[in-house]
Design a protein around this motif. Sequence first.
Motif, PDB file in Angstrom:
ATOM      1  N   SER A  73      -5.888   6.540  -3.136  1.00 39.58           N
ATOM      2  CA  SER A  73      -6.717   5.440  -2.618  1.00 39.58           C
ATOM      3  C   SER A  73      -5.898   4.516  -1.720  1.00 39.58           C
ATOM      4  N   ALA A  74      -4.669   4.222  -2.131  1.00 39.74           N
ATOM      5  CA  ALA A  74      -3.813   3.329  -1.334  1.00 39.74           C
ATOM      6  C   ALA A  74      -3.502   3.942   0.029  1.00 39.74           C
ATOM      7  N   LEU A  75      -3.162   5.222   0.044  1.00 42.50           N
ATOM      8  CA  LEU A  75      -2.873   5.886   1.320  1.00 42.50           C
ATOM      9  C   LEU A  75      -4.125   5.994   2.177  1.00 42.50           C
ATOM     10  N   PHE A  76      -5.279   6.238   1.532  1.00 40.07           N
ATOM     11  CA  PHE A  76      -6.539   6.297   2.281  1.00 40.07           C
ATOM     12  C   PHE A  76      -6.836   4.956   2.943  1.00 40.07           C
ATOM     13  N   LEU A  77      -6.634   3.862   2.183  1.00 39.67           N
ATOM     14  CA  LEU A  77      -6.872   2.533   2.749  1.00 39.67           C
ATOM     15  C   LEU A  77      -5.939   2.261   3.927  1.00 39.67           C
ATOM     16  N   PHE A  78      -4.680   2.661   3.773  1.00 42.31           N
ATOM     17  CA  PHE A  78      -3.709   2.447   4.848  1.00 42.31           C
ATOM     18  C   PHE A  78      -4.154   3.156   6.131  1.00 42.31           C
ATOM     19  N   PHE A  79      -4.448   4.440   6.030  1.00 42.07           N
ATOM     20  CA  PHE A  79      -4.796   5.207   7.227  1.00 42.07           C
ATOM     21  C   PHE A  79      -6.189   4.851   7.740  1.00 42.07           C
ATOM     22  N   LEU A 104       2.765  13.779 -10.476  1.00 41.57           N
ATOM     23  CA  LEU A 104       3.492  15.023 -10.730  1.00 41.57           C
ATOM     24  C   LEU A 104       4.086  15.037 -12.133  1.00 41.57           C
ATOM     25  N   TYR A 105       4.319  13.842 -12.685  1.00 40.61           N
ATOM     26  CA  TYR A 105       4.915  13.736 -14.012  1.00 40.61           C
ATOM     27  C   TYR A 105       3.865  13.648 -15.117  1.00 40.61           C
ATOM     28  N   SER A 106       2.583  13.626 -14.739  1.00 38.34           N
ATOM     29  CA  SER A 106       1.521  13.442 -15.715  1.00 38.34           C
ATOM     30  C   SER A 106       0.626  14.677 -15.744  1.00 38.34           C
ATOM     31  N   PRO A 107       0.075  15.016 -16.914  1.00 40.57           N
ATOM     32  CA  PRO A 107      -0.819  16.176 -16.992  1.00 40.57           C
ATOM     33  C   PRO A 107      -2.152  15.895 -16.324  1.00 40.57           C
ATOM     34  N   GLY A 108      -2.691  16.890 -15.615  1.00 39.01           N
ATOM     35  CA  GLY A 108      -3.987  16.741 -14.966  1.00 39.01           C
ATOM     36  C   GLY A 108      -3.928  15.794 -13.791  1.00 39.01           C
ATOM     37  N   PHE A 109      -5.108  15.303 -13.383  1.00 35.88           N
ATOM     38  CA  PHE A 109      -5.194  14.331 -12.289  1.00 35.88           C
ATOM     39  C   PHE A 109      -5.786  13.062 -12.863  1.00 35.88           C
ATOM     40  N   GLY A 110      -4.979  12.001 -12.911  1.00 38.91           N
ATOM     41  CA  GLY A 110      -5.422  10.791 -13.580  1.00 38.91           C
ATOM     42  C   GLY A 110      -5.309   9.552 -12.735  1.00 38.91           C
ATOM     43  N   ILE A 111      -5.059   8.440 -13.408  1.00 35.17           N
ATOM     44  CA  ILE A 111      -5.034   7.131 -12.759  1.00 35.17           C
ATOM     45  C   ILE A 111      -3.943   7.021 -11.696  1.00 35.17           C
ATOM     46  N   PRO A 112      -2.696   7.463 -11.956  1.00 34.03           N
ATOM     47  CA  PRO A 112      -1.663   7.328 -10.909  1.00 34.03           C
ATOM     48  C   PRO A 112      -2.040   8.045  -9.619  1.00 34.03           C
ATOM     49  N   GLY A 113      -2.545   9.271  -9.739  1.00 33.28           N
ATOM     50  CA  GLY A 113      -2.927  10.025  -8.545  1.00 33.28           C
ATOM     51  C   GLY A 113      -4.068   9.370  -7.802  1.00 33.28           C
ATOM     52  N   ALA A 114      -5.069   8.860  -8.547  1.00 32.92           N
ATOM     53  CA  ALA A 114      -6.211   8.198  -7.916  1.00 32.92           C
ATOM     54  C   ALA A 114      -5.776   6.934  -7.184  1.00 32.92           C
ATOM     55  N   MET A 115      -4.898   6.163  -7.814  1.00 26.01           N
ATOM     56  CA  MET A 115      -4.407   4.939  -7.175  1.00 26.01           C
ATOM     57  C   MET A 115      -3.582   5.265  -5.928  1.00 26.01           C
ATOM     58  N   GLY A 116      -2.715   6.266  -6.037  1.00 30.12           N
ATOM     59  CA  GLY A 116      -1.889   6.646  -4.892  1.00 30.12           C
ATOM     60  C   GLY A 116      -2.715   7.136  -3.722  1.00 30.12           C
ATOM     61  N   LEU A 164       0.829  -1.210   0.000  1.00 31.73           N
ATOM     62  CA  LEU A 164       0.000   0.000   0.000  1.00 31.73           C
ATOM     63  C   LEU A 164       0.865   1.263   0.000  1.00 31.73           C
ATOM     64  N   LEU A 165       1.900   1.273   0.825  1.00 28.10           N
ATOM     65  CA  LEU A 165       2.774   2.448   0.884  1.00 28.10           C
ATOM     66  C   LEU A 165       3.491   2.657  -0.452  1.00 28.10           C
ATOM     67  N   SER A 166       3.880   1.572  -1.096  1.00 28.54           N
ATOM     68  CA  SER A 166       4.572   1.686  -2.389  1.00 28.54           C
ATOM     69  C   SER A 166       3.631   2.232  -3.455  1.00 28.54           C
ATOM     70  N   ILE A 167       2.411   1.693  -3.514  1.00 29.81           N
ATOM     71  CA  ILE A 167       1.432   2.183  -4.496  1.00 29.81           C
ATOM     72  C   ILE A 167       1.093   3.643  -4.215  1.00 29.81           C
ATOM     73  N   GLY A 168       0.936   3.977  -2.925  1.00 31.46           N
ATOM     74  CA  GLY A 168       0.587   5.348  -2.562  1.00 31.46           C
ATOM     75  C   GLY A 168       1.653   6.343  -2.964  1.00 31.46           C
ATOM     76  N   SER A 169       2.895   6.085  -2.601  1.00 30.59           N
ATOM     77  CA  SER A 169       3.976   7.036  -2.906  1.00 30.59           C
ATOM     78  C   SER A 169       4.272   7.079  -4.395  1.00 30.59           C
TER      79      SER A 169
END
Length: 440
Positions: free
Chosen positions: A258-264, A244-256, A232-237
């Motif tokens: 979500s993973a941190l949300f699940l952890f906490f 930050l490397y992708s335009p807009g807010f997409g799949i990487p940001g959503a996955m990251g 979870l920490l790896s997917i989140g970070s």
Amino acid sequence: MAALLLVPALHTQTAFGQGKGKLVYFIPVEQEVERGLEAFLNRSISEAEDAGADHIVLELDTPGGAVVAAGNIAEILQNSKVPITAYVKHKALSAGAYIALNADQIVMKPGSLMGSAAIIDQQGNTAGKKAESYWHAAMQSAAELNDRDPKIALAMADPDVDLPEYGAGKGKLLTLKANQALKAGYAEKIVEDRTELLEYLNLSDAKVKDMEVSISEKIARFVTHPVIVPILLSIGSLGLVLELYSPGFGIPGAMGASALFLFFFGHLIAGFAGWETFILLGAGILLIVIEIFVPGFGIFGIIGSISLVTSIVLASGNTFQHILFSILIAILITFFGSFLFIKFFGYRGFLRKLILFDSTQTEQGYVSNVTRRELEGASGITLTQLRPSGVALFNDERLDVVSEGGFIPREAQVKIVKVTGSRIVVREFKRETNEVIRED
């Protein structure tokens, strides 16, 4: 001692209740033992105590799990105000055996197993001497709580203990079958089902309450698993960094996110994370964002990173060593993942609007100064004194030139010795002999 082990222990069971009007709580102890299970058992036993239950039955079917969680569960069982019976339905191995030994009594189902409690690390290797010593002592102490032979408990955890009468020779961990456990005094009764169990407890007419793991507790048990935490920490970070490397807010940001949300969220439900962890998390993210947009010489970024790591450590509920290991894995995966992403896809994030990434290169047609190599070796005459710069005439073309450092008078014969960009270096010489005048 050997004779004692060969003779079945005779138990005179004192009834924990009288049956009618009584309340019995059945609590499942299934899958791996981890901090999520600890939180569920703590809630269930507290609820049973508040409801005035007369007895608690732990229905065990577990392959074992984390030592820390098992130790905390044992403490919960020992502090319970309600008598507890461990009912081994299928298997109570490793940490499961330790939990069973901390109950007031053990009842097993035919064909069930208990034992095989060696302590190992996350890589599956035997733990260090310190950890082994602690675990061996813990197993023996748990056995002694109810006057059980501690050597048998030690044989479950230490392959060097020789108990051939129970099929555990040297080099083999002891695992007791139901009839062996009864013979060794490690089980008070063998029963087929709940009905026989309640009859044995003199609670056949008691009201039964089945505890169930809630959806949130299932999530908590999943995300607090020692193997899931680093994932979870790896997917989140990695997800947030790739965003930050992708335009807009997409799949990487959503996955990251979500993973941190699940952890906490999972650790909050499990009772390990408090609201202070969310405050530290928010402060860390805010400081890192400030560092991106406001030059702070790295101070905001460093404090923000420390705040993030602290929030993860406080929320983890795991040992300090384990959570740091998980964070290290997440950092390494994030670093290599980001490197590969930039290498193959390039940078296309929102920082392109703030930072100039383009450069003017000669290969792309950008030339700041033309280097006129063809002038090297040409002869001319100075139109002004060179101190060391001035003007000279070469084939009817006036050029700004510079001497090699010395003074050259007006109308002197000079020769171009070097051209670098707009800088033309000349040296004085005599035309009659073509002898270059070398300057000291």
